[in-house]
Structures are given as structure tokens and as C-alpha cells.
Write a protein that holds these residues in place. Structure first.
Motif, PDB file in Angstrom:
ATOM      1  N   THR A  42       1.984   1.802   1.794  1.00 27.95           N
ATOM      2  CA  THR A  42       1.717   0.147   1.850  1.00 27.95           C
ATOM      3  C   THR A  42       0.368  -0.320   2.220  1.00 27.95           C
ATOM      4  N   GLY A  43       0.295  -1.470   1.637  1.00 29.48           N
ATOM      5  CA  GLY A  43      -0.972  -2.110   1.830  1.00 29.48           C
ATOM      6  C   GLY A  43      -2.484  -1.744   1.300  1.00 29.48           C
ATOM      7  N   GLY A  44      -2.071  -1.007   0.131  1.00 26.94           N
ATOM      8  CA  GLY A  44      -3.355  -0.605  -0.540  1.00 26.94           C
ATOM      9  C   GLY A  44      -3.680  -1.100  -1.893  1.00 26.94           C
ATOM     10  N   HIS A  45      -4.715  -0.788  -2.734  1.00 31.78           N
ATOM     11  CA  HIS A  45      -4.841  -1.227  -3.944  1.00 31.78           C
ATOM     12  C   HIS A  45      -4.623  -0.338  -5.064  1.00 31.78           C
ATOM     13  N   VAL A  46      -4.235   0.883  -4.913  1.00 30.45           N
ATOM     14  CA  VAL A  46      -3.847   1.928  -6.008  1.00 30.45           C
ATOM     15  C   VAL A  46      -2.362   1.851  -6.067  1.00 30.45           C
ATOM     16  N   PRO A  47      -1.863   1.696  -7.418  1.00 26.81           N
ATOM     17  CA  PRO A  47      -0.362   1.804  -7.427  1.00 26.81           C
ATOM     18  C   PRO A  47       0.233   3.334  -7.521  1.00 26.81           C
ATOM     19  N   ASN A  48       1.320   3.451  -7.211  1.00 28.66           N
ATOM     20  CA  ASN A  48       1.981   4.541  -6.884  1.00 28.66           C
ATOM     21  C   ASN A  48       1.207   5.793  -6.278  1.00 28.66           C
ATOM     22  N   PRO A  49       0.490   5.685  -5.199  1.00 33.87           N
ATOM     23  CA  PRO A  49      -0.367   6.638  -4.682  1.00 33.87           C
ATOM     24  C   PRO A  49       0.131   7.768  -4.174  1.00 33.87           C
ATOM     25  N   THR A  50      -0.497   8.843  -4.245  1.00 35.47           N
ATOM     26  CA  THR A  50       0.159  10.241  -3.771  1.00 35.47           C
ATOM     27  C   THR A  50      -0.336  10.504  -2.167  1.00 35.47           C
ATOM     28  N   TYR A  51       0.282  11.280  -1.859  1.00 37.21           N
ATOM     29  CA  TYR A  51       0.062  11.693  -0.252  1.00 37.21           C
ATOM     30  C   TYR A  51      -1.677  12.184  -0.057  1.00 37.21           C
ATOM     31  N   GLU A  52      -2.055  12.787  -1.128  1.00 36.77           N
ATOM     32  CA  GLU A  52      -3.505  13.225  -1.187  1.00 36.77           C
ATOM     33  C   GLU A  52      -4.487  12.350  -1.404  1.00 36.77           C
ATOM     34  N   GLN A  53      -4.022  11.147  -2.214  1.00 37.73           N
ATOM     35  CA  GLN A  53      -4.812   9.998  -2.631  1.00 37.73           C
ATOM     36  C   GLN A  53      -4.920   9.309  -1.209  1.00 37.73           C
ATOM     37  N   VAL A  54      -3.708   9.023  -0.634  1.00 42.82           N
ATOM     38  CA  VAL A  54      -3.949   8.280   0.702  1.00 42.82           C
ATOM     39  C   VAL A  54      -4.615   8.954   1.813  1.00 42.82           C
ATOM     40  N   CYS A  55      -4.565  10.219   1.959  1.00 43.01           N
ATOM     41  CA  CYS A  55      -5.205  11.063   2.871  1.00 43.01           C
ATOM     42  C   CYS A  55      -6.570  11.096   2.712  1.00 43.01           C
ATOM     43  N   SER A  56      -6.962  10.671   1.455  1.00 38.45           N
ATOM     44  CA  SER A  56      -8.606  10.605   1.153  1.00 38.45           C
ATOM     45  C   SER A  56      -9.179   9.520   1.565  1.00 38.45           C
ATOM     46  N   GLU A  57      -8.299   8.456   2.052  1.00 35.76           N
ATOM     47  CA  GLU A  57      -8.671   7.199   2.846  1.00 35.76           C
ATOM     48  C   GLU A  57      -9.455   6.354   1.831  1.00 35.76           C
ATOM     49  N   THR A  58      -9.397   6.445   0.572  1.00 38.51           N
ATOM     50  CA  THR A  58      -9.773   5.509  -0.626  1.00 38.51           C
ATOM     51  C   THR A  58      -9.011   4.454  -1.156  1.00 38.51           C
ATOM     52  N   THR A  59      -7.832   4.724  -0.959  1.00 36.13           N
ATOM     53  CA  THR A  59      -6.586   3.721  -1.572  1.00 36.13           C
ATOM     54  C   THR A  59      -6.362   2.401  -0.762  1.00 36.13           C
ATOM     55  N   GLY A  60      -6.685   2.671   0.472  1.00 33.57           N
ATOM     56  CA  GLY A  60      -6.387   1.200   1.595  1.00 33.57           C
ATOM     57  C   GLY A  60      -4.922   1.353   1.878  1.00 33.57           C
ATOM     58  N   HIS A  61      -4.131   2.309   1.762  1.00 32.67           N
ATOM     59  CA  HIS A  61      -2.754   2.286   2.108  1.00 32.67           C
ATOM     60  C   HIS A  61      -2.741   2.799   3.429  1.00 32.67           C
ATOM     61  N   TYR A  62      -1.476   2.310   3.999  1.00 32.09           N
ATOM     62  CA  TYR A  62      -0.942   2.915   5.428  1.00 32.09           C
ATOM     63  C   TYR A  62      -0.024   3.772   5.173  1.00 32.09           C
ATOM     64  N   GLU A  63      -0.013   4.889   5.910  1.00 31.15           N
ATOM     65  CA  GLU A  63       1.445   5.555   6.024  1.00 31.15           C
ATOM     66  C   GLU A  63       2.446   4.767   6.865  1.00 31.15           C
ATOM     67  N   ALA A  64       3.462   4.531   6.229  1.00 30.25           N
ATOM     68  CA  ALA A  64       4.531   3.629   6.692  1.00 30.25           C
ATOM     69  C   ALA A  64       5.878   3.992   6.703  1.00 30.25           C
ATOM     70  N   VAL A  65       6.609   3.324   7.302  1.00 34.77           N
ATOM     71  CA  VAL A  65       8.226   3.636   7.065  1.00 34.77           C
ATOM     72  C   VAL A  65       8.910   2.108   6.811  1.00 34.77           C
ATOM     73  N   GLN A  66       9.795   2.166   5.947  1.00 36.00           N
ATOM     74  CA  GLN A  66      10.657   1.031   5.573  1.00 36.00           C
ATOM     75  C   GLN A  66      12.025   1.384   6.201  1.00 36.00           C
ATOM     76  N   VAL A  67      12.354   0.356   7.160  1.00 37.61           N
ATOM     77  CA  VAL A  67      13.695   0.196   7.571  1.00 37.61           C
ATOM     78  C   VAL A  67      14.535  -0.639   7.107  1.00 37.61           C
ATOM     79  N   THR A  68      15.738  -0.192   6.623  1.00 37.52           N
ATOM     80  CA  THR A  68      16.830  -1.124   6.385  1.00 37.52           C
ATOM     81  C   THR A  68      17.815  -1.055   7.408  1.00 37.52           C
ATOM     82  N   PHE A  69      18.234  -2.540   7.770  1.00 39.64           N
ATOM     83  CA  PHE A  69      19.094  -2.329   8.769  1.00 39.64           C
ATOM     84  C   PHE A  69      19.977  -3.529   8.662  1.00 39.64           C
ATOM     85  N   ASP A  70      21.232  -3.586   9.353  1.00 42.51           N
ATOM     86  CA  ASP A  70      22.324  -4.525   9.229  1.00 42.51           C
ATOM     87  C   ASP A  70      22.197  -5.475  10.624  1.00 42.51           C
TER      88      ASP A  70
END
Length: 184
Positions: A42-70
Motif C-alpha cells: 500500500t501507499g505507492g503509485h503503481v497499480p497491482n505491484p509485484t513483490y519484485e517491483q516493490v523490492c526495487s524501491e521504485t513503486t513507493g509502496h510499503y510492505e503492509a498487512v491488512q487486519v480484519t477484526f471484530d
């Protein structure tokens, strides 16, 4: 049918970046009221990024978790505490052995109430410790979250040996034990 819709509407979502997402799933899974934890980007500028793209530090994304809770079982402030106690909120360059913008920490809020609760929580951590250094974890509005590839989901369950070695070898396990465990 109406009852199912009401139940689904009762769940909330929390999104956090805490360095390598492999290490951010397990802490939430052990709590009653946590419905699902998804690794992603999340947080980046490339739609549907891959792990390799995110690791390249060019997409602006953070590795993140989304937690669904009650929230009737576990509150957002409790979810925030789990997040804080899983990271080093004073490190602006990444987390532990993982360096770079994709490994930085952040809280992504989904409502003004979450934003306010996150700000209170951050202030309490800054004032009450356990850190003397400034808390640098930003509180940002949630944006599109892209689930990571299937092999990253629940990594700690799929590859417990590798996960365990990484969790210790990255320095995360020792840091958390030294700084967050109440019995120190």
C-alpha cells in the motif's frame, strides 16, 4: 440473509506497515476477534505491484498487512498495541535487517476515529516509553491495498523453519524481547 450483512458490517479493517510483512501476520493471528490478516502492498503509485517491483524501491509502496477484526471482541486501540509491540517505531530507515522505504513503518487509518486513536496511541508510546528516541512511525490516510502474492500469505505457517530463522536473524526477535516484553 440480512443478518449476514449486518455481521459483515460489524468488522473493521486496520492497515499497518511494519517492515517485512512475513513478521507482521503472526502477532495478530493469536488474538480472538482477529478475523483475517492479509500481507500486501500500500501507499505507492503503481497499480497491482509485484513483490519484485516493490523490492526495487521504485513503486513507493510499503510492505503492509491488512487486519480484519471484530471491534466487539478486540478494539482498535488493542490492535494498535499489537502493532506497536511488533516493531521498532524509532527507525526511519526500515525495520531490523530490512532497509529501504518499502520496509518503513506506518499506520494507515480508515476513519477519523482510527486516526484520532492512532494519534493518542503514538503520543502515549512517545511519553511512556519504552523509547527515548522520537517515534517516527507516520499516521497516514489509507489508500488502495493490494494483496501480495499467495506464497507470501501466512508465511510463518507455510515455512515455519525459514520464518523462525528470519525472525531471529533479522534482529526483530531480540529487539522485541528487550524493548516490549513486560517482564523485563
Amino acid at each position: 440473509m440480512e443478518n449476514t450483512t449486518q455481521n459483515e458490517q460489524q468488522y473493521e479493517i486496520a492497515t499497518f506497515a511494519g517492515g517485512c510483512f512475513w513478521c507482521m501476520v503472526k502477532p495478530f493471528h493469536k488474538y480472538e476477534g482477529v478475523i483475517e490478516v492479509v500481507s500486501g502492498y500500500t501507499g505507492g503509485h503503481v497499480p497491482n505491484p509485484t513483490y519484485e517491483q516493490v523490492c526495487s524501491e521504485t513503486t513507493g509502496h510499503y510492505e503492509a498487512v491488512q487486519v480484519t477484526f471484530d471491534p466487539k471482541v478486540i478494539s482498535y486501540p488493542q490492535i494498535l498495541n499489537i502493532f506497536w509491540e511488533s516493531i521498532d517505531p524509532t527507525d526511519a530507515g526500515g525495520q531490523f535487517g530490512d532497509r529501504g522505504s518499502s520496509y518503513k513503518t506506518a499506520i494507515f487509518y480508515h476513519s477519523e476515529q482510527q486516526k484520532a486513536q492512532a494519534e493518542v496511541s503514538k503520543s502515549e508510546i512517545q511519553q511512556n516509553g519504552p523509547f527515548e528516541s522520537p517515534i517516527v512511525t507516520p499516521i497516514l490516510p489509507a489508500v488502495t491495498f493490494y494483496p501480495a502474492e499467495e506464497y507470501h500469505q501466512d508465511y510463518y505457517k507455510k515455512h515455519p523453519g525459514h520464518y523462525g530463522r528470519y525472525f531471529v536473524g533479522s534482529g526483530r526477535a531480540g529487539f522485541l524481547e528487550r524493548n516490549w516484553r513486560k517482564d523485563n
